[in-house]
Design a protein around this motif. Structure first.
Motif, PDB file in Angstrom:
ATOM      1  N   VAL A 135       0.843  -1.201   0.000  1.00  0.00           N
ATOM      2  CA  VAL A 135       0.000   0.000   0.000  1.00  0.00           C
ATOM      3  C   VAL A 135       0.878   1.251   0.000  1.00  0.00           C
ATOM      4  O   VAL A 135       0.604   2.214  -0.723  1.00  0.00           O
ATOM      5  N   ARG A 136       1.953   1.248   0.774  1.00  0.00           N
ATOM      6  CA  ARG A 136       2.859   2.403   0.794  1.00  0.00           C
ATOM      7  C   ARG A 136       3.488   2.629  -0.582  1.00  0.00           C
ATOM      8  O   ARG A 136       3.632   3.770  -1.018  1.00  0.00           O
ATOM      9  N   GLN A 137       3.865   1.549  -1.246  1.00  0.00           N
ATOM     10  CA  GLN A 137       4.443   1.688  -2.587  1.00  0.00           C
ATOM     11  C   GLN A 137       3.436   2.301  -3.555  1.00  0.00           C
ATOM     12  O   GLN A 137       3.774   3.176  -4.354  1.00  0.00           O
ATOM     13  N   LEU A 138       2.198   1.853  -3.476  1.00  0.00           N
ATOM     14  CA  LEU A 138       1.172   2.401  -4.359  1.00  0.00           C
ATOM     15  C   LEU A 138       0.917   3.880  -4.060  1.00  0.00           C
ATOM     16  O   LEU A 138       0.734   4.672  -4.974  1.00  0.00           O
ATOM     17  N   LYS A 139       0.915   4.233  -2.780  1.00  0.00           N
ATOM     18  CA  LYS A 139       0.696   5.640  -2.426  1.00  0.00           C
ATOM     19  C   LYS A 139       1.826   6.524  -2.917  1.00  0.00           C
ATOM     20  O   LYS A 139       1.596   7.634  -3.391  1.00  0.00           O
ATOM     21  N   VAL A 140       3.061   6.033  -2.817  1.00  0.00           N
ATOM     22  CA  VAL A 140       4.210   6.813  -3.284  1.00  0.00           C
ATOM     23  C   VAL A 140       4.105   7.053  -4.782  1.00  0.00           C
ATOM     24  O   VAL A 140       4.458   8.121  -5.282  1.00  0.00           O
ATOM     25  N   ARG A 141       3.611   6.075  -5.497  1.00  0.00           N
ATOM     26  CA  ARG A 141       3.462   6.208  -6.949  1.00  0.00           C
ATOM     27  C   ARG A 141       2.216   6.993  -7.355  1.00  0.00           C
ATOM     28  O   ARG A 141       1.951   7.171  -8.539  1.00  0.00           O
ATOM     29  N   GLY A 142       1.416   7.420  -6.364  1.00  0.00           N
ATOM     30  CA  GLY A 142       0.236   8.223  -6.663  1.00  0.00           C
ATOM     31  C   GLY A 142      -0.996   7.426  -7.033  1.00  0.00           C
ATOM     32  O   GLY A 142      -1.918   7.951  -7.637  1.00  0.00           O
ATOM     33  N   ARG A 143      -1.020   6.160  -6.690  1.00  0.00           N
ATOM     34  CA  ARG A 143      -2.160   5.309  -7.040  1.00  0.00           C
ATOM     35  C   ARG A 143      -2.939   4.934  -5.778  1.00  0.00           C
ATOM     36  O   ARG A 143      -3.031   3.763  -5.411  1.00  0.00           O
ATOM     37  N   GLU A 144      -3.508   5.928  -5.145  1.00  0.00           N
ATOM     38  CA  GLU A 144      -4.206   5.706  -3.879  1.00  0.00           C
ATOM     39  C   GLU A 144      -5.484   4.893  -4.059  1.00  0.00           C
ATOM     40  O   GLU A 144      -5.802   4.044  -3.228  1.00  0.00           O
ATOM     41  N   GLU A 145      -6.217   5.132  -5.118  1.00  0.00           N
ATOM     42  CA  GLU A 145      -7.452   4.370  -5.356  1.00  0.00           C
ATOM     43  C   GLU A 145      -7.156   2.891  -5.584  1.00  0.00           C
ATOM     44  O   GLU A 145      -7.910   2.027  -5.147  1.00  0.00           O
TER      45      GLU A 145
END
Length: 96
Positions: A62-72
């Motif tokens: 989840v942290r990796q996705l948030k860093v990449r801007g893919r929160e949804e």
């Protein structure tokens, strides 16, 4: 002979450093306690749904996705992996 101004000015930095230390150390300690409490609370939310190892692995993804801007996408991942309600999953993802 040392005049009063020179004597006062020479001791002043140590007095200021002492006061800063007196204030900053307790503030830093309480800040650490608050951050530790928040992290434990966030972890506890996920542990209701899964085991600790899987929770750590999911948190990393989840942290990796948030860093990449893919929160949804992270919200969708949490919803699918854990079966957590979408609103709870969104709040948990934002808190990480």
């Amino acid at each position: 002979m040392v005049d009063r101004f020179t004597h006062y000015a020479s001791g002043m930095p140590w007095e200021i450093i002492g006061l800063i230390g007196l204030i900053c150390v307790p503030v830093a300690f309480f800040s650490f306690l608050i951050f530790a409490w928040v992290k434990a609370t966030q972890q506890k939310q996920v542990l209701r749904y899964t085991d600790p190892m899987r929770a750590m692995e999911l948190t990393g993804r989840v942290r990796q996705l948030k860093v990449r801007g893919r929160e949804e996408e992270a919200v969708r991942l949490v919803h699918e992996e854990l079966g957590m309600e979408v609103d709870k999953a969104r709040r948990w993802v934002k808190s990480i």
